[in-house]
Design an enzyme around this catalytic site. Structure first.
Site, PDB file in Angstrom:
ATOM      1  N   ASP A 184      -6.931  -5.082  -4.280  1.00  0.00           N
ATOM      2  CA  ASP A 184      -7.398  -4.617  -2.975  1.00  0.00           C
ATOM      3  C   ASP A 184      -8.512  -3.582  -3.006  1.00  0.00           C
ATOM      4  O   ASP A 184      -9.229  -3.449  -2.018  1.00  0.00           O
ATOM      5  CB  ASP A 184      -6.208  -4.047  -2.174  1.00  0.00           C
ATOM      6  N   ASP A 213       0.828  -1.203   0.000  1.00  0.00           N
ATOM      7  CA  ASP A 213       0.000   0.000   0.000  1.00  0.00           C
ATOM      8  C   ASP A 213       0.861   1.251   0.000  1.00  0.00           C
ATOM      9  O   ASP A 213       1.779   1.383   0.809  1.00  0.00           O
ATOM     10  CB  ASP A 213      -0.901   0.023   1.243  1.00  0.00           C
TER      11      ASP A 213
END
Length: 962
Positions: free
Chosen positions: A190, A68
């Site tokens: 995601d 991320d």
């Protein structure tokens, strides 16, 4: 440039082309010639893929990490491995370790996604290491997938910002690794739901396929039974297939490994113990469990090839753990073939897996809608994040608009390229699915905002230098970044100043400018305004929200005319100090109506609320009321959810005690709903839209209840449970209450399960009337009742959602320690459905590309165009690419059949378009500008007949990008 030039410099008609941009050589002056990309043939990836075995179940193991670009830690903290007390993660060590392990076994493979992190790591490497990595890429052992600067959110992002961040990442890979580094697969494992426009963009960027991990639990269950987890997504109903067709696959375990097969240092699964002379030998058990999982997975997929993601969040920091066990797993499972096993395991990548699916030559189910809303269980809908952190969402949107201003400042780009790049990187990072989405920790959200602010500061230097160059003046310039709360020190204290208004659109714009002042009468020179400037008192709500950051008692209001892709300058002089002018004094009672030559708005005399809206041109009238509501938030409901409880009105004083301020430029009704909710209903003299400027906060939590605040419009329109929302600011999809186009929905959340992302506009309609709301940021909304349209404005929650963030969404700041205050605007228009797009398309475009108002001290006027583009064509990108080369994107912004006049093909003559550029040659590229259009080859897929489910009733058209 000789290649790609068009006869007589006239480009072919733009009509639903959408998949291209143009890269052209332009004369600026004495610049050296530029080296253009070499023409290359399409390279088949088969040479880097391990052989599979026909007649066997081939299991493709894909080693990967999901990194991320900010979530629980900031981007910098994740890269360096700082603050491991929050989360153990260090991306630089992952890349170090993976490269080391790939070199130890040529069979191994790895994929990497986030260019923002890889770029940082790459810049720190020696020449020898860079050459080693290039060799790994050339051999297909290290493969880039997706390749954007980040893995963007799909619900809350605007298409222009997505294209920019993808272009930035892909350009770095192209420049660094050539065609071998160009990703062929989009990889969004995601994001919390998936937008059709994203799939359309990926297709037009040349991707062969798209894989993701999250979809609604009911949708997944149905697809598993029907073996439809891999499909052909027809991402535009107007682009001629297969232009926007994209093969799409749903990964079997999200993006995690199968249960019991995680071998990272963060995992608890036992390693493969293969020495029979030692205790706990477990090879037989591991092989048996793996074969059981593989056969089970094969039952819900269509071919004899299945994929397994071997990795997860920030894994492979010690890649030896993974690869040592994966090597053993492959060896011992494949040894079972000698005993009759028909399972073959291999290291693979998404492109190699996709290649095998294509070779199967099957037909695939066809999908035409999107994957919103997403729920992972009956009461866990991820829809509240469509609105979460509304201030950050607005900051991101205006930052995107601000960035477009700098795209066109060609002359300063070469000397100040580093400043421009900082702006672009800040915006690119903000597109991450835990950034603008609002799903990050508070300190990470603050870091995103800080990066955007730094980007603004650097870009202001670029604009100031450009204006100095164009005007021949180095006079100081002041940027007023708080005009939404009437704060600008220069205009508050100066008796004379000038205002630059920049218009990034390719058509003239007339726009109202509001500046905080302390005088009561002003003269505007160097202009021919249609209406004289007016002064209105600063509202009580604005004075309260400023918290001492400004002291202007009035606002100067005047209409500006800005040329296409250019600047206008207005000189402002103070004439008088004293009491407000009589025409601006508030009326002592609630107004019955406000009206201009286009619209009439009436108010209920008892409540002071809206009661009707009329289009005077088309002689339409609908009953229309608007109010604010809030719903409780309880801990069993996710932070990402809209509360399951029926909302009820905020405490509203009766009467509402509105006040009317009117003059020749504007009529505005100021309303107070509660101590923390207020609104201005504003009708400008030349506007076909009604503006609602709302202010919400600090949201009270003294009752120990989190709250989600909405604005709801209730009308007489017979919408029959149907409403419409845009997809990433582009195409519009139909939404129907308690309905999904591809499965029989069992609705468990009547509100959360009917909320959808709204990026720029939403509307309801019947046969006669269409009511459209244009938003100034991404928000969530729905139509819970017929004739109703509601949009969530603000959220303040007191409980964590148990989705990993570990803190509630309870935003405060130094200025607002008792809770964040948010201000925004909605534009309302009423039109017949057949012509509604002629109003809401330009409104949405202007809201996404707001003119930049900048007070400064000299006079100047400039337009970058010598010809105005047709109304159907939007200048999406015009940016310096290299020394004498410009990247240009034009888009046809109307959908097919939505406008009788503007949905037609358009021809653009580039040679006669720009005032400062001499077009010498043109070459067509794909949408992300990393490949020549005539060299873009994609895999062809066959769709099953009768499987195309869609929620759209009318034919839609996508945009064209040159």
């Amino acid at each position: 440039m000789t290649r790609g030039c068009f006869p007589r410099w006239r480009l072919r008609s733009i009509h639903r082309l959408c998949s291209s941009c143009y890269y052209f050589k332009a004369a600026f002056g004495a610049f050296p010639s530029v080296k253009h990309p070499k023409k290359v043939l399409h390279v088949d990836t088969r040479y880097s893929c391990h052989a599979t075995k026909p007649g066997m179940l081939n299991v493709h193991l894909v080693p990967h990490t999901h990194d991320d670009v900010g979530w629980l830690k900031t981007v910098d903290q994740y890269f360096y491995g700082d603050r491991n007390d929050i989360q153990h993660a260090g991306v630089q060590y992952i890349l170090d370790s993976v490269v080391d392990q790939l070199l130890k076994n040529p069979d191994r493979r790895f994929i990497y996604v986030e260019t923002a992190f890889f770029y940082r790591w790459w810049k720190q490497q020696t020449d020898d290491m860079q050459n080693t990595v290039k060799q790994l890429v050339n051999e297909g052992r290290l493969e880039f997938v997706n390749g954007g600067w980040c893995m963007s959110d799909e619900a809350t992002t605007h298409y222009s910002a997505v294209i920019d961040q993808m272009t930035m990442g892909l350009r770095f890979l192209n420049d660094t690794f050539g065609h071998c580094g160009r990703p062929r697969v989009a990889w969004h494992i995601d994001p919390f739901g998936h937008a059709r426009e994203h799939a359309s963009m990926f297709a037009q960027m040349g991707y062969d396929g798209f894989f993701f991990g999250r979809l609604d639990y009911q949708d997944r269950n149905r697809r598993m039974v029907a073996r439809e987890q891999e499909m052909l997504w027809r991402a535009s109903e107007s682009l001629t297939p297969p232009m926007a067709d994209l093969f799409t696959g749903i990964l079997p375990n999200g993006y995690n490994p199968p249960e019991g097969f995680c071998w990272d240092q963060s995992c608890d699964d036992p390693p493969i113990r293969d020495d029979p002379d030692l205790e706990d030998y477990n090879v037989d058990d591991v092989v048996t469990r793996f074969l059981h999982i593989a056969h089970g997975q094969a039952l819900v997929y269509k071919t004899n090839h299945i994929i397994m993601t071997m990795g997860s969040d920030f894994q492979y920091e010690n890649a030896n753990l993974w690869y040592k066990n994966l090597d053993k797993l492959i060896r011992y499972v494949n040894q079972m073939q000698s005993n009759g096993s028909e399972v073959n395991v291999l290291y693979s990548t998404p492109s190699c897996y996709l290649q095998e699916l294509h070779r199967a030559n099957l037909t695939w189910p066809l999908k035409g809608d999107d994957f919103f809303p997403y729920a992972d269980s009956a009461h866990d809908f991820w829809t509240g994040y469509f609105t979460s952190r509304p201030a950050l969402k607005r900051y991101e949107r205006i930052s995107n608009s601000y960035l477009q201003v700098h795209y066109s400042n060609h002359r300063q780009w070469l000397s100040l390229k580093s400043l421009y790049t900082l702006c672009l990187r800040a915006m690119a990072v903000a597109q991450h699915h835990d950034a603008v989405s609002g799903t990050e920790k508070q300190h990470v959200a603050n870091d995103y905002a800080r990066k955007l602010a730094n980007g603004w500061a650097h870009c202001q230097v670029l604009v100031s230098n450009t204006l100095s160059s164009l005007s021949g003046s180095s006079a100081p310039r002041v940027y007023c970044e708080h005009l939404n709360i009437s704060v600008c020190p220069l205009t508050e204290t100066s008796k004379k100043f000038s205002v630059n208004v920049y218009n990034p659109l390719a058509r003239p714009v007339s726009w109202p400018v509001r500046l905080p002042v302390n005088g009561t009468a002003y003269r505007i020179s160097d202009s021919t305004p249609l209406y004289p400037p007016q002064v209105v008192p600063v509202s009580q709500a604005t004075a309260a929200v400023r918290r001492g950051r400004g002291y202007a008692v009035n606002e100067l209001l005047f209409q500006v005319q800005a040329p296409p892709l250019g600047y206008s300058t207005y000189s402002v002089s103070l004439l008088q100090n004293g009491p407000p002018s009589p025409q601006s004094s508030p009326l002592p009672r609630a107004p019955k109506a406000v009206q201009n030559k286009f619209l009439r708005v009436t108010f209920d005399p008892e409540t002071g609320l809206l009661s009707s809206l009329s289009n005077l041109e088309t002689q339409q009238t609908v009953k229309l009321s608007q109010n604010f509501y809030w719903s409780r938030f309880i801990p069993v409901i996710s932070q990402f959810l809209v509360s399951a409880l029926t909302p009820f009105p905020c405490l509203i004083p009766h009467p509402l005690s509105p006040s009317l301020h009117q003059n020749s430029v504007v009529q505005e009704v100021r309303q107070w709903f509660s101590p923390w909710v207020s609104q201005v209903v504003r009708l400008y003299t030349d506007s076909r839209a009604l503006e609602l400027e709302w202010t919400v906060g600090p949201v009270p939590i003294g009752d120990d209840l989190g709250k989600e605040v909405i604005s709801r419009l209730d009308s007489s329109i017979n919408s029959s449970g149907v409403f419409y929302t845009d997809s990433n600011g582009r195409e519009v999809l139909q939404r129907r209450k308690d309905y999904r186009p591809t499965w029989n929905l069992r609705q468990s959340e009547p509100i959360a399960g009917n909320y959808y992302p709204i990026n720029s506009r939403a509307y309801i309609k019947d046969d006669k009337d269409q009511l459209t709301v244009v938003t100034d940021r991404s928000q969530g909304g729905g139509s819970i009742q017929d004739g109703s349209l509601e949009i969530m404005l603000h959220r303040r929650l007191l409980y964590d959602d148990v989705r990993g963030v570990g803190e509630p969404l309870n935003e405060t700041s130094d200025i607002y320690p008792e809770g964040l205050v948010v201000r925004g605007r909605h534009l309302l228009s009423l039109s017949p459905p057949a012509t509604a797009a002629d109003t809401h398309r330009p409104l949405a475009q202007e809201f996404s590309s707001l003119p930049l108002s900048q007070p400064y001290w000299r006079r100047f006027k400039f337009s970058g165009l010598q010809a105005v583009l047709p109304p159907a064509v939007h200048l999406l990108t015009v940016s310096q690419w290299d020394q004498d080369t410009v990247l240009l994107r034009l888009e046809h912004q109307y959908q097919a059949s939505e406008s009788k006049e503007h949905s037609q093909p358009v021809t653009v003559n580039l040679q006669k378009l720009f005032s400062t550029l001499d077009v010498l040659g043109v070459s067509e590229m794909n949408l992300s500008a990393n490949q020549w259009k005539d060299e873009m080859t994609r895999l062809d897929w066959k769709a099953e007949s009768g499987t195309h489910h869609t929620g759209v009733t009318n034919q839609l058209s996508a945009y064209s990008a040159l």
